[in-house]
Design an enzyme around this catalytic site. Structure first.
Site, PDB file in Angstrom:
ATOM      1  N   GLU A  92       0.860  -1.177   0.000  1.00 41.84           N
ATOM      2  CA  GLU A  92       0.000   0.000   0.000  1.00 41.84           C
ATOM      3  C   GLU A  92       0.895   1.223   0.000  1.00 41.84           C
ATOM      4  OE1 GLU A  92      -0.989  -1.805   3.215  1.00 41.84           O
ATOM      5  OE2 GLU A  92      -2.654  -2.927   2.380  1.00 41.84           O
ATOM      6  N   TYR A 104       7.415   1.790  -7.744  1.00 42.22           N
ATOM      7  CA  TYR A 104       6.709   0.513  -7.774  1.00 42.22           C
ATOM      8  C   TYR A 104       6.276   0.156  -9.194  1.00 42.22           C
ATOM      9  CZ  TYR A 104       6.648   1.404  -2.751  1.00 42.22           C
ATOM     10  OH  TYR A 104       7.013   1.671  -1.449  1.00 42.22           O
TER      11      TYR A 104
END
Length: 145
Positions: A92, A104
């Site tokens: 998250e 990411y």
């Protein structure tokens, strides 16, 4: 532990508590650290949940940011997860953390959902972007160049 907490506190407006940090250094958790000239400059903490691994925390000390250390740490997290036989990776990230989201995405993570009002923020709460990466076994790398 003091070095980890110093980096954690320097990197986050709402850092983990020392108790939380301590609890994430054993059991179902695994971690990696990056040292430059014998100085801890960054770390990550991962969690094992069956065939899946979750990146719980990743930090690079502010004076060492922008030098590729987060890529190295994330690459190590992915490699350690592959070696352990993980099938999927999750994390998250604050929706406002565009540099982390770009990191990411560079590694192949894609958006898998949103957790509404997940993180504390100066203005109340902030959404978290849930990201996922399915590991492809037998390929040379899961990372994009």
């Amino acid at each position: 532990m003091n070095s980890l907490m110093a980096i954690e506190t320097a990197c986050h407006d709402f850092p983990w508590s020392e108790k939380t940090m301590h609890s994430c250094l054993s059991g179902r958790y695994f971690n990696g650290a990056l040292y430059v000239q014998n100085e801890l400059v960054g770390f990550y903490i991962g969690e094992v949940a069956g065939p899946d691994h979750t990146l719980m925390d990743i930090c690079v000390a502010p004076p060492h940011q922008g030098q590729g250390h987060a890529k190295a740490l994330l690459s190590d997290f992915i490699a350690a997860s592959e070696q352990a036989g993980a099938e999927n990776l999750f994390l998250e990230v604050r929706e406002s953390n565009v540099s982390a989201i770009a990191l990411y995405q560079w590694a192949g993570f894609t958006e898998a959902g949103v957790r509404k009002n997940y993180y504390p923020s100066a203005n109340g709460k902030e959404d978290a972007i849930l990201m996922a990466l399915t590991l492809s076994f037998g390929s040379e790398s899961t990372l994009l160049s």
